[in-house]
Design an enzyme around this catalytic site. Structure first.
Site, short mmCIF file in Angstrom:
data_model
loop_
_atom_site.label_atom_id
_atom_site.label_comp_id
_atom_site.label_asym_id
_atom_site.label_seq_id
_atom_site.Cartn_x
_atom_site.Cartn_y
_atom_site.Cartn_z
N ASN A 106 -1.03 8.79 -2.54
CA ASN A 106 -2.06 9.00 -3.55
C ASN A 106 -1.66 10.12 -4.51
O ASN A 106 -2.08 10.13 -5.66
CB ASN A 106 -3.39 9.34 -2.87
CG ASN A 106 -4.47 9.70 -3.87
OD1 ASN A 106 -4.94 8.85 -4.60
ND2 ASN A 106 -4.85 10.98 -3.91
N HIS A 107 -0.83 11.05 -4.01
CA HIS A 107 -0.46 12.23 -4.78
C HIS A 107 0.89 12.75 -4.30
O HIS A 107 1.43 12.28 -3.30
CB HIS A 107 -1.52 13.33 -4.64
CG HIS A 107 -1.87 13.62 -3.20
ND1 HIS A 107 -3.04 13.21 -2.63
CD2 HIS A 107 -1.17 14.25 -2.22
CE1 HIS A 107 -3.05 13.57 -1.35
NE2 HIS A 107 -1.93 14.21 -1.08
N GLN A 121 -1.94 19.19 -5.59
CA GLN A 121 -1.61 17.80 -5.26
C GLN A 121 -1.97 16.88 -6.41
O GLN A 121 -2.98 16.17 -6.37
CB GLN A 121 -2.35 17.38 -3.99
CG GLN A 121 -1.91 18.16 -2.74
CD GLN A 121 -2.85 17.91 -1.57
OE1 GLN A 121 -4.05 18.16 -1.65
NE2 GLN A 121 -2.30 17.42 -0.47
N ARG A 169 0.29 4.67 8.72
CA ARG A 169 -1.11 5.07 8.57
C ARG A 169 -1.23 5.45 7.09
O ARG A 169 -0.56 6.38 6.62
CB ARG A 169 -1.44 6.23 9.50
CG ARG A 169 -2.87 6.76 9.34
CD ARG A 169 -2.85 7.93 8.40
NE ARG A 169 -4.16 8.60 8.28
CZ ARG A 169 -4.39 9.56 7.41
NH1 ARG A 169 -3.44 9.98 6.60
NH2 ARG A 169 -5.57 10.11 7.34
N ASP A 207 -2.88 6.97 3.95
CA ASP A 207 -3.80 8.06 3.65
C ASP A 207 -4.68 7.73 2.45
O ASP A 207 -4.19 7.20 1.45
CB ASP A 207 -2.99 9.34 3.37
CG ASP A 207 -3.85 10.57 3.22
OD1 ASP A 207 -4.57 10.91 4.17
OD2 ASP A 207 -3.79 11.20 2.14
N LEU A 237 -6.28 5.96 -3.56
CA LEU A 237 -5.02 5.39 -4.03
C LEU A 237 -5.27 4.27 -5.05
O LEU A 237 -4.55 4.15 -6.05
CB LEU A 237 -4.22 4.85 -2.84
CG LEU A 237 -2.95 4.05 -3.16
CD1 LEU A 237 -1.92 4.93 -3.85
CD2 LEU A 237 -2.38 3.44 -1.88
N GLU A 268 -7.10 4.59 6.15
CA GLU A 268 -8.20 5.55 6.15
C GLU A 268 -9.17 5.15 5.05
O GLU A 268 -8.93 5.40 3.87
CB GLU A 268 -7.65 6.96 5.91
CG GLU A 268 -8.73 8.03 5.92
CD GLU A 268 -8.22 9.39 5.47
OE1 GLU A 268 -8.76 10.40 5.95
OE2 GLU A 268 -7.28 9.44 4.64
N HIS A 315 -7.35 14.27 13.07
CA HIS A 315 -6.75 15.54 12.65
C HIS A 315 -7.57 16.24 11.57
O HIS A 315 -7.36 17.42 11.31
CB HIS A 315 -5.34 15.27 12.13
CG HIS A 315 -5.33 14.36 10.93
ND1 HIS A 315 -5.62 13.03 11.04
CD2 HIS A 315 -5.09 14.59 9.62
CE1 HIS A 315 -5.55 12.46 9.84
NE2 HIS A 315 -5.24 13.39 8.96
#
Length: 553
Positions: free
Chosen positions: A107-108, A172, A202, A204, A209, A248, A315
């Site tokens: 995404n970044h 970011q 996985r 993010d 995104l 996610e 996390h």
């Protein structure tokens, strides 16, 4: 379901274990966990019953966001090792029966990434359009993801002379996926790690995104962002036929169904079930199983190949944003009454055992429930021994403390001086003097041995990952009674959210006359489709629905 299906669609009966290489085990004594240390603990994870490792970001990073601010998508942080070490981890894990998935954080980038350094240097930079720029920040913006750190999603850059978008921290900058070259780079990143041998990703922050509304040139916005997600799934399937995208997506059920790809199931392979997780804590706070039952029943049907990932915590902060304000206050009052235990006004920064006051009955009930719910269980490192958080660190990092292997210095995580550890070891009743692997290895009644028992039975009872889910109608609101059915095979699970013992009266198919306890082999008679099961306070039981003369277990 055929037994061969359990191999083809391995993720539906996997045991996933998430760990941060940096906090798992230091192999060279410099105070930082590394690939070398991880490699020496793969046998431990295999014995635990783990079948898939999820490695949190291990890429080069300035660590403004614990490694999620990446400067090189094709590298390994030199503090953690090198490619040779990473490939050794993959090889040993595969030999021990474990697949490996890694974080895909696209995404970044970090603002220290070479792409962004070039992009901000000149409007003519070939990387300028890799990011989202505006002359003025929009007046109407959503609430920041990290409201204690940021007041806007846009940051003015003096050198660039424009604002750039950053949904997360200002360090970011968001990538612009409307640019063909960015999409090509993301596919290359996936292909690179798949070629090395990972079994998927996985993914993010998936909704962020795909968000392209803030791109100034409206003509470049993706007309169907989900078509792009389908294209990423296609890249994965072409490179690795049995790879997964574990996404996610903390959104509504309808939106989650869309991110699966609806009935086609051609977008994300798996998603974390944030809604059920949040309602699990509401049920725990109330001593009432109904919020969790309702959340589970609200799952969309979708493709038979997709899967939900169940978790007790991960996390990040333990988010409660899908609960109402009143419900969230109930959970805060029960499990995080102090301000330092809360974050962003929507989540908790605690691990399960301290929230339940160390009550072994409740802790074991919750993990029994995790492994018996429809879906795939995901463990966060240290859960198997009952680690606690370190609130002195503050924020989301409170739960990312070093793994506790022994009662010795630094909990056996590192031989370095404690001052050299990036994150201090937890102290007090949940410190390594009281909670560690070595001690629990020797204690057959420990939480570690209990978790091994759960993973073994979960893997042997494939109905748990594959079966059709049904909540059994029974009068006690403090008990969740449910079945998972695959063909003629039926598992019955009961879990009590109440402190007092009770008898639970359930109705079952009349063509079976016996419930056989999975853990003890005790038989409970089923008479005319009715059975009465005794549950201790915070008790849990798994049964096979069978006949008296059926010896299959």
């Amino acid at each position: 379901m055929k037994v061969s299906d359990t191999s083809d669609l391995w993720w539906k009966s996997a045991v996933i274990y998430c760990l941060d290489v940096e906090t798992f085990l230091d192999g060279n004594g410099d105070g930082v966990g590394d690939m070398e240390g991880l490699a020496t603990r793969l046998d431990y994870l295999a014995e635990l019953g783990v079948t898939c490792l999820w490695l949190m970001p291990f890429y080069p990073s300035p660590h403004r966001d614990d490694g999620y601010d990446i400067t090189d998508f094709y590298g390994v942080d030199s503090r953690l090792g090198h490619f040779g070490d990473f490939v050794e981890v993959l090889r040993i894990a595969r030999d021990r029966g474990m697949r490996v998935i890694v974080d895909l954080v696209v995404n970044h980038t970090s603002n220290q990434h070479p792409w962004f350094k070039s992009a901000r240097s000149s409007p003519q930079s070939p990387f300028r359009d890799f990011y989202v720029w505006r002359d003025k920040a929009p007046k109407n913006q959503p609430d920041p993801v990290f409201p204690d750190q940021e007041t806007s999603d846009w940051q003015y850059d003096e050198k660039a002379g424009q604002y750039y978008q950053h949904v997360f921290y200002r360090e970011q900058p968001d990538l612009n996926i409307t640019d063909d070259r960015v999409r090509d780079e993301i596919a290359k990143v996936m292909g690179f790690w798949l070629q090395l041998g990972v079994s998927g990703f996985r993914v993010d922050a998936v909704p962020f995104l795909l968000q392209t509304d803030d791109v100034v040139d409206g003509a470049r916005r993706l007309p169907d962002p989900h078509a792009y997600l389908r294209s990423l799934r296609s890249v994965l399937n072409r490179r690795v036929g049995d790879g997964i995208l574990l996404g996610e997506v903390n959104l509504s059920r309808d939106a989650q169904n869309e991110f699966f790809g609806g009935a086609e199931g051609d977008e994300l392979t798996m998603q974390f079930d944030f809604i059920s997780m949040q309602n699990l804590y509401l049920s725990l706070a109330r001593g009432d199983a109904r919020p969790l039952a309702e959340a589970l029943l609200s799952r969309p049907k979708g493709s038979p190949d997709i899967q939900w990932a169940n978790f007790v915590r991960n996390h990040d902060e333990l988010t409660l944003d899908k609960l109402t304000a009143e419900e969230r206050d109930e959970v805060f009052a029960a499990f995080g009454p102090e301000e330092r235990m809360q974050v962003y006004g929507r989540g908790l920064v605690r691990r399960l055992p301290p929230m339940l006051d160390g009550d072994p009955r409740r802790i074991r009930m919750v993990y029994s429930l995790l492994f018996s719910l429809p879906g795939t269980p995901v463990l966060f490192y240290g859960e198997e021994i009952g680690m606690g958080e370190n609130l002195d660190i503050g924020g989301r990092m409170s739960v990312r403390t070093p793994m506790q292997w022994t009662a010795g210095r630094n909990g056996g995580f590192s031989t370095a001086r404690p001052s050299r550890l990036r994150t201090p070891v937890t102290e007090g009743v949940y410190g390594p003097e009281h909670v560690n692997v070595a001690q629990q290895e020797r204690d057959q009644d420990s939480l570690l041995h209990f978790m091994r028992t759960l993973t073994r039975h979960y893997r042997n009872l494939r109905e748990l990952g594959w079966g059709g889910f049904e909540v059994l109608d029974q009068p006690d609101p403090g008990v969740l009674a449910h079945t998972l059915t695959s063909g003629a095979r039926v598992i019955v699970a009961l879990h009590s959210f109440a402190a007092e013992p009770r008898d639970v009266h359930i109705s079952l198919p009349a063509n079976r006359d016996c419930l056989r306890d999975v853990f003890t082999a005790e038989q409970v008679p089923v008479e005319r489709g009715r059975a009465t099961v005794a549950l201790d306070g915070y008790g849990y039981r798994w049964f096979r629905l069978t006949t008296h003369d059926d010896e299959l277990f």
